[in-house]
Design an enzyme around this catalytic site. Structure first.
Site, PDB file in Angstrom:
ATOM      1  N   ASP A 128      -5.022  -3.024   2.854  1.00 28.07           N
ATOM      2  CA  ASP A 128      -3.560  -2.576   3.523  1.00 28.07           C
ATOM      3  C   ASP A 128      -2.387  -3.153   2.491  1.00 28.07           C
ATOM      4  O   ASP A 128      -1.336  -3.136   3.231  1.00 28.07           O
ATOM      5  CB  ASP A 128      -3.315  -3.316   4.966  1.00 28.07           C
ATOM      6  CG  ASP A 128      -3.519  -4.807   4.782  1.00 28.07           C
ATOM      7  OD1 ASP A 128      -3.747  -5.398   3.673  1.00 28.07           O
ATOM      8  OD2 ASP A 128      -3.309  -5.685   5.865  1.00 28.07           O
ATOM      9  N   THR A 176      -7.077 -11.162   3.025  1.00 27.95           N
ATOM     10  CA  THR A 176      -6.677 -11.206   4.471  1.00 27.95           C
ATOM     11  C   THR A 176      -7.749 -12.594   4.606  1.00 27.95           C
ATOM     12  O   THR A 176      -8.791 -12.314   4.422  1.00 27.95           O
ATOM     13  CB  THR A 176      -6.869  -9.960   5.441  1.00 27.95           C
ATOM     14  OG1 THR A 176      -5.982  -9.395   5.147  1.00 27.95           O
ATOM     15  CG2 THR A 176      -6.810 -10.659   6.776  1.00 27.95           C
ATOM     16  N   GLU A 218      -8.944  -9.095  14.476  1.00 21.18           N
ATOM     17  CA  GLU A 218      -8.748  -9.424  13.051  1.00 21.18           C
ATOM     18  C   GLU A 218     -10.112  -9.405  12.439  1.00 21.18           C
ATOM     19  O   GLU A 218     -10.435  -9.319  11.257  1.00 21.18           O
ATOM     20  CB  GLU A 218      -7.932 -10.729  12.954  1.00 21.18           C
ATOM     21  CG  GLU A 218      -6.540 -10.649  13.290  1.00 21.18           C
ATOM     22  CD  GLU A 218      -5.884  -9.934  12.343  1.00 21.18           C
ATOM     23  OE1 GLU A 218      -6.226 -10.042  11.201  1.00 21.18           O
ATOM     24  OE2 GLU A 218      -4.654  -9.201  12.832  1.00 21.18           O
TER      25      GLU A 218
END
Length: 354
Positions: A157, A162, A139
């Site tokens: 994405d 994120t 990540e």
């Protein structure tokens, strides 16, 4: 013969015919007591055999009409029993528990087994650090997961921002959960509180509307707050770690399987559709038996990863299967306990945990 002599002869003859069992009590009181007592025979009653693990207890119950019993154990090193019939298992072995009640003796055969070893989990200690480091390498491109609470980026994405330790996203709702939890922990002086309406509005989309640079700045600043760290950890535990451990326990998986489930939950979410964790698990269960069902741990985990790979390849952003390859390598090494040292490659970068 004269009448008197005839009467005396009959009387003597009658006396000689009286059974000894009748005459004896008349002549010996002690013998009479012994004869009476011998008619009261003692009796043994077997109770249902029981099994306990070391450290556990149970209470044995006698019939309601049984008077106060005198309990005893044939081996106090294996198990002890109190006056009330409470049994405590001490060590592995067998013994007989007896209760004397008048002329009756109640017996119970007891088997004491060793307590099963607790399966190590990724919920704490070194295993937790290992699992979190592995996820962080995917990540956040670092094994130092403690430094990633302030991470924030749009990786393209389709999930919007994120952020944080496991990549909470603005499109899937867990980022909103983190901020709401943080506000509940710190209702005043909270720099992220004002973004709650925007986070609710963009939930389910890739939009940054109402967020942008001000939100990015506020997120990084808030990440230095211990309460923000606590908020992220709470959501990780509730939505990802605990569900992974629960499913792994059901399937009889060790630390490696727990981590594989946890990583899948982090990336795909806990939904039941075919592209989410529970849906993928359901498909894997059709392909291979879990250890809990008598199957091979390695074979089952590979079946799960095969299902996950097919899901990942459906998305361009997840077409790099580094996570899957890393996990398969651990299976091939039969490292089901997730023991260090570990070495793996994630998206072209080499990592090691000693």
């Amino acid at each position: 013969m004269k009448p008197f002599r005839l009467f005396l002869a009959v009387l003597v003859a009658s006396a000689l015919c009286v059974p000894a069992s009748i005459l004896a009590p008349l002549g010996n009181p002690d013998q009479a007591h012994a004869t009476s007592a011998s008619t009261k025979k003692s009796r043994t009653v077997k109770l249902k055999a029981r099994t306990l693990t070391v450290g556990k207890t149970l209470t044995l119950k006698l019939p309601r009409n049984a008077k106060k019993a005198r309990w005893a154990s044939s081996n106090k090193k294996v198990a002890t029993v109190s006056a009330a019939g409470k049994v405590k298992a001490k060590k592995a072995g067998r013994c007989t528990l007896k209760a004397k009640v008048g002329a009756k003796t109640y017996t119970c055969a007891l088997t004491v087994k060793k307590a099963p070893k607790k399966t190590a989990t990724i919920a704490s200690g070194t295993l937790r650090a290992t699992a979190f480091s592995l996820v962080s390498s995917a990540e956040n491109s670092t094994t130092d997961y403690r430094s990633t609470y302030g991470y924030i980026e749009d990786i393209g994405d389709g999930r919007g921002y994120t952020c944080g330790i496991i990549g909470f996203t603005s499109a899937t709702g867990d980022l909103l959960d983190v901020v709401e939890t943080y506000v509940s922990l710190k209702p005043k002086g909270n720099g992220l509180k004002r973004f709650l309406p925007a986070l609710r509005a963009v939930n389910g989309t890739a939009s940054h509307r109402g967020l942008g640079a001000p939100f990015v700045s506020a997120w990084k600043k808030a990440a230095k707050d211990a309460k923000m760290v606590a908020a992220q950890n709470r959501i990780v535990k509730e939505q990802y770690l605990d569900p992974a451990l629960k499913a792994a326990r059901t399937d009889g998986l060790g630390p490696l399987g727990q981590f594989i489930y946890y990583d899948a939950l982090v990336m795909h979410g806990p939904g039941s559709d075919s592209a989410s964790f529970h849906g993928m698990r359901a498909q894997a269960l059709k392909k291979a038996k879990t250890p809990a069902r008598g199957g091979s741990e390695g074979a089952y985990l590979k079946a799960f990863l095969a299902v996950r790979s097919a899901v990942m390849l459906q998305e361009e952003a997840h077409s790099d299967l580094s996570r899957i390859k890393t996990q398969r390598s651990f299976i091939d090494d039969k490292n089901f306990s997730l023991t260090r040292p570990l070495t793996w490659t994630m998206y072209g970068d080499r990592f090691t945990l000693k």
